[in-house]
Design a protein around this motif. Structure first.
Motif, short mmCIF file in Angstrom:
data_model
loop_
_atom_site.label_atom_id
_atom_site.label_comp_id
_atom_site.label_asym_id
_atom_site.label_seq_id
_atom_site.Cartn_x
_atom_site.Cartn_y
_atom_site.Cartn_z
N ALA A 83 0.82 -1.21 0.00
CA ALA A 83 0.00 0.00 0.00
C ALA A 83 0.86 1.26 0.00
O ALA A 83 0.33 2.36 -0.21
CB ALA A 83 -0.93 0.01 1.21
N GLU A 84 2.13 1.11 0.24
CA GLU A 84 3.06 2.25 0.33
C GLU A 84 2.53 3.36 1.23
O GLU A 84 2.65 4.54 0.94
CB GLU A 84 3.35 2.80 -1.07
CG GLU A 84 4.10 1.83 -1.96
CD GLU A 84 4.57 2.44 -3.26
OE1 GLU A 84 5.77 2.38 -3.55
OE2 GLU A 84 3.71 2.97 -4.00
N LEU B 68 -2.02 -11.20 -6.56
CA LEU B 68 -1.12 -10.25 -7.20
C LEU B 68 0.11 -10.94 -7.78
O LEU B 68 0.58 -10.60 -8.87
CB LEU B 68 -0.68 -9.19 -6.19
CG LEU B 68 -1.75 -8.20 -5.72
CD1 LEU B 68 -1.26 -7.44 -4.51
CD2 LEU B 68 -2.13 -7.25 -6.84
N ALA B 69 0.65 -11.92 -7.05
CA ALA B 69 1.81 -12.65 -7.53
C ALA B 69 1.51 -13.35 -8.85
O ALA B 69 2.32 -13.32 -9.79
CB ALA B 69 2.26 -13.67 -6.48
N LEU C 275 0.75 -3.74 -8.23
CA LEU C 275 1.59 -4.36 -9.24
C LEU C 275 2.81 -3.48 -9.54
O LEU C 275 3.90 -3.97 -9.83
CB LEU C 275 0.79 -4.61 -10.53
CG LEU C 275 -0.28 -5.70 -10.45
CD1 LEU C 275 -1.09 -5.74 -11.74
CD2 LEU C 275 0.34 -7.07 -10.18
N GLY C 276 2.62 -2.17 -9.43
CA GLY C 276 3.74 -1.25 -9.60
C GLY C 276 4.77 -1.40 -8.50
O GLY C 276 5.98 -1.32 -8.75
N VAL C 277 4.30 -1.62 -7.27
CA VAL C 277 5.22 -1.85 -6.14
C VAL C 277 6.03 -3.13 -6.39
O VAL C 277 7.24 -3.17 -6.16
CB VAL C 277 4.43 -1.96 -4.82
CG1 VAL C 277 5.37 -2.36 -3.67
CG2 VAL C 277 3.75 -0.64 -4.49
N SER D 189 10.95 -5.98 -7.88
CA SER D 189 11.52 -7.03 -8.71
C SER D 189 12.64 -6.51 -9.62
O SER D 189 13.53 -7.26 -10.01
CB SER D 189 10.43 -7.69 -9.56
OG SER D 189 9.43 -8.26 -8.74
N ARG D 190 12.53 -5.24 -10.00
CA ARG D 190 13.56 -4.58 -10.81
C ARG D 190 13.80 -5.29 -12.15
O ARG D 190 14.90 -5.30 -12.68
CB ARG D 190 14.88 -4.47 -10.05
CG ARG D 190 14.78 -3.73 -8.72
CD ARG D 190 16.14 -3.30 -8.22
NE ARG D 190 16.98 -4.41 -7.85
CZ ARG D 190 17.08 -4.91 -6.61
NH1 ARG D 190 16.36 -4.38 -5.63
NH2 ARG D 190 17.89 -5.91 -6.33
N SER D 191 12.74 -5.91 -12.68
CA SER D 191 12.82 -6.62 -13.97
C SER D 191 13.90 -7.69 -13.98
O SER D 191 14.45 -8.02 -15.04
CB SER D 191 13.06 -5.61 -15.11
OG SER D 191 12.00 -4.70 -15.22
#
Length: 218
Positions: free
Chosen positions: A39-40, A75-76, A52-54, A59-61
């Motif tokens: 939730a940041e 979400l995973a 998903l953005g978090v 994950s940093r691609s």
């Protein structure tokens, strides 16, 4: 071994019991576990897209293994379906059919009230109090599929007595995904009474033969 990221459930946080359990067990193997706040700090503005953005930033691609609980499990699977660099999934009571279940559980009158007022209070386990959540979560959830098409190897743990996310949803997912192994356990949604059992299978799933020497098996 790729990095491992843990995704907590709805109205939870990095301090959840399951998150800290897995962090402790992985630490004994000399492996770190990243646990982002999905939730940041902005639970009121929560959306699937933002979460998903978090995950993307965490994950940093890069190659990554995702461990997800409840909403975090959903979400995973969503993220993995869109990111082939995800290597493996460990899903605990994943909240498949998220939008459909919420509409059925809350009912038409509550959903209409939430929509008309713009916010509805939910108990936030991480904060220990009721916190308002905006209706944008529901609007945003309409963009996402009930059963993500992830193709990575996955193991799913689900309690037979889960009344929050009935096990039938994981049964349906596993039936569509040959890459997914389903373990139905004598537990409820929290799965807290089977943590050790889940760890034994998770360790084997993630590390294979390397896990044989782990002190946690003694």
């Amino acid at each position: 071994m790729s990095r491992i990221v843990y995704l907590h459930g709805f109205a939870s946080g990095p301090g959840s019991k399951k998150a800290q359990f897995f962090r402790s067990r992985l630490s004994q193997l000399g492996i770190g576990l990243e646990i982002p706040d999905l939730a940041e700090g902005n639970f009121a503005g929560l959306t699937i897209t933002a979460q998903l953005g978090v995950i993307a930033r965490a994950s940093r691609s890069e190659p990554v293994t995702l461990i997800g609980s409840s909403m975090g499990g959903y979400l995973a699977a969503l993220y993995a379906a869109r990111h082939p660099e995800v290597e493996k999934l460990v899903l605990m009571a994943p909240a498949f059919c998220f939008l459909k279940r919420w509409m059925e559980t809350l009912g038409p009158s509550t959903m209409e009230r939430w929509k008309s007022t713009g916010a509805l209070d939910f108990f936030h386990y991480g904060e220990g109090r009721a916190v308002p959540l905006g209706y944008q979560l529901i609007q945003d959830a309409e963009r996402y599929e009930d059963y993500p098409g992830s193709t990575q190897p996955a193991i799913i743990f689900h309690g037979k007595n889960d009344t929050v996310v009935p096990a039938e949803y994981s049964v349906a997912f596993a039936g569509r995904h040959r890459n997914a192994k389903l373990r139905l356990l004598e537990s409820d949604h929290e799965l807290l009474n089977v943590l050790d059992d889940m760890w034994i299978e998770t360790e084997e799933f993630l590390f294979g033969a390397q896990a044989g020497g782990s002190s946690t098996r003694s």
